[in-house]
Design an enzyme around this catalytic site. Structure first.
Site, PDB file in Angstrom:
ATOM      1  N   CYS A  59      -8.880  -0.007  -0.041  1.00  0.00           N
ATOM      2  CA  CYS A  59      -7.903   0.726   0.773  1.00  0.00           C
ATOM      3  C   CYS A  59      -8.078   0.362   2.247  1.00  0.00           C
ATOM      4  CB  CYS A  59      -8.058   2.228   0.596  1.00  0.00           C
ATOM      5  SG  CYS A  59      -8.371   2.734  -1.099  1.00  0.00           S
ATOM      6  N   CYS A 102      -3.265  -1.156  -6.909  1.00  0.00           N
ATOM      7  CA  CYS A 102      -2.925   0.265  -7.049  1.00  0.00           C
ATOM      8  C   CYS A 102      -1.479   0.565  -6.685  1.00  0.00           C
ATOM      9  CB  CYS A 102      -3.856   1.110  -6.199  1.00  0.00           C
ATOM     10  SG  CYS A 102      -3.706   0.738  -4.460  1.00  0.00           S
TER      11      CYS A 102
HETATM   12 FE1  FES Z   1      -4.686   2.033  -3.229  1.00  0.00          FE
HETATM   13 FE2  FES Z   1      -6.227   3.566  -1.800  1.00  0.00          FE
HETATM   14  S1  FES Z   1      -6.134   3.486  -3.970  1.00  0.00           S
HETATM   15  S2  FES Z   1      -4.732   2.221  -1.110  1.00  0.00           S
END
Ligand code: FES
Length: 219
Positions: free
Chosen positions: A107, A36
């Site tokens: 995360c 992400c």
């Molecule tokens: Fe990447 Fe939460 S979506 S740290």
């Protein structure tokens, strides 16, 4: 569609604890998720005699779950010995927050990884690693594979930013395939140094950019 966050996640996201930096930290670690592109940076202050984490702070460039889990992890680790802190895992962090949506588990993993790396860096810096293996270029590459290019969210090896690595007698020179005025040159240099410098048998790390290398070659 909004994610089903627990009340505690929302509370910790809105009012995170232990946010910030520690000046002259004993160890620092940055972890990024290629999935992400988010990042978390963690700072530790450790009592050298008792090996208790006296202070711990974090900065997150991640989502709400990342901020909430990094926050709870700093609370779980504060005033614990580094041995106890090593046992903290993402599940514990998630449970303490009343659970995380499955798509947000990474995360929490990211935040726990930052804690583990900071502890590992502390141990290397203090020479208290259990296995004192001499550093090799392969080990350096393994650490570099966790340095993320903020522009793409991919690591610096994948995007071929690392042109050369030389290791000689505790000195590491890394040539980066970017010019020093690139917008992320400073971040990348800082992160490379942060990853390699703590290694127990490394005395200095030099990160050179292409334009600097060319200048250095000119008579
Ligand atoms: Fe990447 Fe939460 S979506 S740290």
């Amino acid at each position: 569609m909004s994610l089903p966050y627990s009340e505690k996640v929302i509370e910790y996201f809105k009012n995170p604890k232990n946010v910030g930096e520690i000046e002259n930290a004993d160890a620092v670690a940055t972890e990024g998720s290629p999935a992400c592109g988010d990042m978390v940076k963690l700072f530790l202050k450790v009592d050298p005699d008792t090996r208790v984490i006296e202070d711990i702070k974090f900065k997150s460039y991640g989502c709400a779950s990342n901020i909430a889990t990094a926050s709870i992890i700093t609370e779980l680790a504060k005033k614990k010995s580094i041995e106890e802190a090593k046992k903290i895992n993402w599940k514990q962090a998630s449970d303490a927050l009343g659970g995380l949506p499955p798509v947000k588990v990474h995360c929490a993993v990211l935040a726990v990884d930052a804690l583990k790396t900071a502890i590992e860096n502390y141990e290397h810096k203090r020479g208290i690693v259990t296995k004192k293996e001499p550093t090799t270029v392969k080990m350096i590459r393994k650490r570099l594979a966790r340095v993320i290019n903020p522009l793409t969210g991919l690591d610096v090896l994948k995007v071929n930013f690392v042109k050369e690595i030389s290791l000689n007698d505790g000195k590491v020179d890394i040539l980066v395939d970017l010019n020093s005025d690139h917008q992320f040159a400073g971040n990348i240099k800082e992160e490379i140094k942060e990853r390699i410098e703590p290694l127990w048998d490394i005395d200095r790390v030099e990160v050179l950019f292409l334009d600097q290398a060319v200048k250095a070659e000119k008579p």
